[in-house]
Design a protein around this motif. Structure first.
Motif, short mmCIF file in Angstrom:
data_model
loop_
_atom_site.label_atom_id
_atom_site.label_comp_id
_atom_site.label_asym_id
_atom_site.label_seq_id
_atom_site.Cartn_x
_atom_site.Cartn_y
_atom_site.Cartn_z
N HIS A 34 -1.48 25.76 26.42
CA HIS A 34 -2.23 24.69 25.76
C HIS A 34 -2.10 23.39 26.54
N ASN A 35 -2.91 22.40 26.17
CA ASN A 35 -2.94 21.12 26.88
C ASN A 35 -2.39 19.97 26.05
N GLN A 36 -1.65 20.27 24.98
CA GLN A 36 -1.11 19.24 24.11
C GLN A 36 0.31 18.85 24.54
N LYS A 37 0.70 17.61 24.26
CA LYS A 37 2.05 17.17 24.60
C LYS A 37 3.11 18.02 23.89
N SER A 38 2.87 18.26 22.64
CA SER A 38 3.76 19.09 21.83
C SER A 38 2.95 19.66 20.68
N GLU A 86 -5.36 -3.63 22.73
CA GLU A 86 -4.95 -3.73 21.33
C GLU A 86 -5.61 -2.66 20.47
N ASP A 87 -6.85 -2.30 20.80
CA ASP A 87 -7.52 -1.22 20.08
C ASP A 87 -6.78 0.11 20.28
N ASP A 102 -2.37 7.08 18.47
CA ASP A 102 -0.93 7.36 18.53
C ASP A 102 -0.48 7.56 19.97
N LEU A 103 -1.20 6.96 20.92
CA LEU A 103 -0.87 7.10 22.33
C LEU A 103 0.37 6.30 22.67
N ILE A 119 -1.73 4.99 27.21
CA ILE A 119 -2.58 3.81 27.09
C ILE A 119 -2.94 3.27 28.48
N TYR A 120 -1.96 3.28 29.38
CA TYR A 120 -2.26 2.85 30.75
C TYR A 120 -3.35 3.75 31.36
N SER A 121 -3.21 5.06 31.16
CA SER A 121 -4.21 6.00 31.68
C SER A 121 -5.59 5.74 31.08
#
Length: 300
Positions: A105-109, A245-246, A252-253, A258-260
């Motif tokens: 899968h491609n999810q973080k967890s 800010e958005d 939930d990043l 967020i940088y990406s």
């Protein structure tokens, strides 16, 4: 491989994992496995009405069958159904050929409900070893390879000389792209606290990426100071601040993600394969990071 190359490869790997979903993610997985295991890995593509019989790749020597799923967003019930149908279909057709089965899968967890579904399968089929493979497992394989193969999988990356040789002309299209979205702003820039990189909890690769971008950040200031539109820098600062800010308040990043997302927001999709252009993107973001436009200045 030097430290900067590793930073860019790490960033590009995360970007590919984030951007590639569905069949693109399956293709990415197969390309990694084929380079790592060569003829020992057998890809399996769908064929007419037969499909792929729930086989997204097979590691021959280990009798290891893979099911690959790269959704654009995580829906627990849908993924559980995918796990159950992929395994039941594979078990019906390939049973005699595998004793290991992994859901890629491609999810973080993955949340507990999905983990429980896999454990339930393991309880019912104790002769088969079950596991999840996520981005971390794929990353370990990619970075175990020689650089020439990493380059083949992830593609070209900027070099240190791209930063040192950056010019006004390289920065101009990035500034223009952001300026199209600009909003007025009257706030003065603030000096960046020395510990801002640590306050925001960036990983080491992102820290190094921002630090490298800061090397040529003064070039951005010089460019903005020479523009006829004297408040251009303030307008761009406000645009980036609003976007940051958005992302901070409505997703939930984490800070790395967020940088990406800011890179994706700033960069023109048609120019993302241009390494000098991408160096300019990171340099512009580093400048506005330094000026306290984006990310936090103090601990929450």
């Amino acid at each position: 491989m030097d430290d900067l190359s590793k930073v860019f490869y790490e960033f590009k790997f995360k970007d590919i994992i984030h951007e590639n979903t569905d069949t693109q993610f399956e293709d990415f997985f197969s390309s990694i496995m084929k380079i790592k295991y060569k003829d020992n890995f057998m890809p399996c593509r769908p064929w007419g009405r037969d499909g792929d019989k729930k086989n997204d790749g097979y590691l021959i020597s280990e009798k290891h069958l893979f099911a690959v799923n790269g959704p654009s967003s995580l829906n627990q019930d849908r993924m559980i159904r995918k796990i159950e149908t992929d395994f039941s279909g594979a078990h019906a057709y390939w049973e005699e050929y595998f004793n290991k089965w992994s859901f890629v899968h491609n999810q973080k967890s993955l949340p507990p409900k999905i983990n429980k579904a896999l454990l339930t399968l393991g309880t019912k089929h104790q002769h088969i070893r079950f596991s999840f493979w996520g981005p971390d497992e794929l990353r370990d394989i990619v970075f175990s390879l020689e650089e020439q193969f990493i380059h083949r999988i992830l593609g070209p990356i900027p070099s240190r000389s791209n930063f040192t040789n950056l010019t006004f002309e390289d920065i101009q299209p990035v500034i223009t792209s952001i300026a199209k979205r600009a909003n007025p702003n009257t706030d003065d820039f603030m000096l960046v606290p020395e510990d801002k990189l640590l306050i925001n909890g960036f990983s080491d690769p992102i820290i190094e990426l921002i630090k490298t971008g800061m090397v040529r950040a003064p070039l951005v200031r010089q460019y903005l100071n020479l523009q006829f539109k004297v408040d251009l820098g303030d307008q761009i600062a406000e645009t980036l601040k609003n976007k940051y800010e958005d992302l901070r308040d409505n997703t939930d990043l984490d800070s790395d993600d967020i940088y990406s997302e800011l890179v994706n927001y700033v960069a023109d999709n048609d120019k993302r394969q241009n390494q000098v252009y991408m160096v300019a993107v990171h340099t512009v973001l580093a400048y506005f990071f330094e000026q306290c436009t984006i990310f936090e200045n103090v601990r929450a």
